[in-house]
Design an enzyme around this catalytic site. Structure first.
Site, short mmCIF file in Angstrom:
data_model
loop_
_atom_site.label_atom_id
_atom_site.label_comp_id
_atom_site.label_asym_id
_atom_site.label_seq_id
_atom_site.Cartn_x
_atom_site.Cartn_y
_atom_site.Cartn_z
N ASP A 202 3.98 -22.36 -37.42
CA ASP A 202 2.68 -22.60 -36.77
C ASP A 202 1.56 -22.66 -37.80
O ASP A 202 0.71 -23.55 -37.76
CB ASP A 202 2.39 -21.47 -35.77
CG ASP A 202 3.08 -21.67 -34.43
OD1 ASP A 202 3.42 -22.81 -34.11
OD2 ASP A 202 3.26 -20.67 -33.71
N PHE A 203 1.55 -21.70 -38.70
CA PHE A 203 0.45 -21.66 -39.67
C PHE A 203 0.55 -22.81 -40.68
O PHE A 203 -0.47 -23.36 -41.09
CB PHE A 203 0.44 -20.31 -40.38
CG PHE A 203 -0.11 -19.20 -39.52
CD1 PHE A 203 -1.45 -19.16 -39.19
CD2 PHE A 203 0.73 -18.21 -39.03
CE1 PHE A 203 -1.96 -18.15 -38.38
CE2 PHE A 203 0.24 -17.20 -38.23
CZ PHE A 203 -1.11 -17.16 -37.90
#
Length: 414
Positions: free
Chosen positions: A168-169
């Site tokens: 996600d990051f």
């Protein structure tokens, strides 16, 4: 907050982690990021963990420095307002489906004369349209089956998920980059762009970029589990006499020589080299191939001293090491937090909880990073944005609020 992106406005319609991260990084570099949510909050608005007042600490930190607009996005009128905001602004970050009311073509079709050609960055699940989230694409990547103790059997042992939603990051950071790349292209050519970034492709592509995919194909099979050892180089966790665990890595000649000096194992290393017929100063390969013998040697040395004394020598010798901390310990560590210019004083958080807040990860010498900006209250900027961006009168905005199509700040809702 730096002002490298001042003058740039971006509409963000998103939830969870990846998409808000993209907007956060742009906002921390000075862009005006206007997050538009459903009037009761997006799917991540009450994401755990919540304070006693019901405020999400996750939401609060992923939405710093942004503005917030709250609309009834289940109604046609509320959706039309969001489309109009994106169309007039010309810059959109979202993780709504590509076939939704906020599709690139739907927004582009509503662009008025004079608006910049639309640049949209859309986070997807998989390239073929299937849904995905961090932990499911991680399962597909193969990494969880490479984690765990070395003695675990590859065929029968369970997978080990990482705690950090890393994909996600990484995806959020990549999308911020993709947005700026498309904006540069528009500045040069006038052309807009639709960029679709599948979360799954970021995971599988990163695996490929790291060389791991080529390695598996070359091997014709899977890599063995390594526990806490570093793949392809010398590095692992060790335990000192007083029970402190610490991680050591030796990837360079300086780090390797420093490790020998700090642990005072020069004679033992020379004897081991003679026994196995290797020169460990030759680089990563001999050190990795004989890692088990080296690990035993360094662990025996670590057990002779308490960590604090060993850490002094490790630092003096220029080695790369760090003591394992709990996350609570890391959050209260004076070197990591109090003395780190990344962190600034607590702004007026919606949660009313005071704690250090991050500035931009980039440190620009000679420029003031400013103080960290707070996250907005949900709907805090609804009136401002609808007036400035869409030219709505106070009466029109009041009528939208009265009909619950738009909502103002939820500051006093808890």
């Amino acid at each position: 907050m730096y002002n490298l992106l001042s003058g740039l406005s971006i509409i963000e319609a998103s939830s969870f982690v990846a998409s808000p991260t993209a907007g956060l990084y742009c906002a921390q570099m000075g862009a005006e990021v206007i997050r538009v949510d459903h009037k009761a909050g997006g799917l991540d608005y009450d994401r755990y963990m919540l304070t006693s007042e019901g405020r999400s600490l996750s939401w609060e930190n992923l939405n710093r420095a942004k503005k917030s607009v709250a609309l009834d996005l289940r109604s046609g009128e509320g959706r039309e307002l969001l489309v109009e905001l994106a169309a007039k602004t010309g810059n959109l970050i979202t993780n709504l489906p590509e076939k939704s009311f906020l599709s690139h073509e739907a927004v582009k079709a509503k662009q008025p004369d004079g608006a910049p050609n639309l640049v949209s960055v859309r986070i997807m699940g998989w390239h073929d349209g299937r849904q995905a989230m961090d932990f499911t694409v991680n399962a597909a990547s193969g990494y969880p089956l490479m984690c765990g103790p070395e003695e675990w059997d590859m065929d029968t042992a369970p997978p080990v998920n990482q705690v950090l939603p890393a994909w996600d990051f990484i995806t959020g950071a990549y999308c911020a980059f993709a947005m700026l790349a498309a904006l540069r292209h528009r500045d040069q050519t006038g052309e807009g762009s639709e960029l679709r970034v599948p979360l799954g492709d970021v995971a599988i592509g990163t695996m490929a970029n790291s060389g791991a995919m080529a390695e598996m194909l070359y091997r014709g099979g899977d890599r063995e589990r390594l526990g806490n050892a570093i793949w392809g180089a010398l590095g692992r966790d060790f335990k000192s006499r007083d029970g402190k665990r610490f991680m050591v890595a030796a990837l360079t000649e300086k780090q390797w020589n420093g490790l020998i000096e700090a642990f005072d194992v020069g004679e033992e290393i020379a004897a081991l080299e003679k026994e196995v017929g290797a020169n460990f100063a030759d680089g990563d390969r001999p050190r990795f191939e004989h890692r088990h013998r080296l690990f035993d040697l360094f662990q025996n040395a670590a057990e002779r001293e308490d960590f604090d004394a060993l850490a002094i020598r490790l630092s003096a010798a220029g080695t790369t090491f760090e003591r394992y901390r709990t996350m609570h310990e890391a959050s209260t560590d004076p070197v990591l937090i109090d003395e780190n210019p990344l962190f600034g004083p607590s702004p007026a958080n919606p949660s009313q909880f005071e704690y250090p807040a991050t500035r931009s990860f980039a440190n620009i010498p000679g420029r003031d990073a400013g103080t960290p900006a707070p996250a907005p209250y949900l709907g805090q900027h609804t009136e401002e944005v609808l007036a400035e961006r869409l030219g709505l009168s106070s009466g029109s905005i009041g009528e939208l609020v009265d009909r619950d199509i738009a909502r103002l700040s939820d500051k006093n809702s808890n």
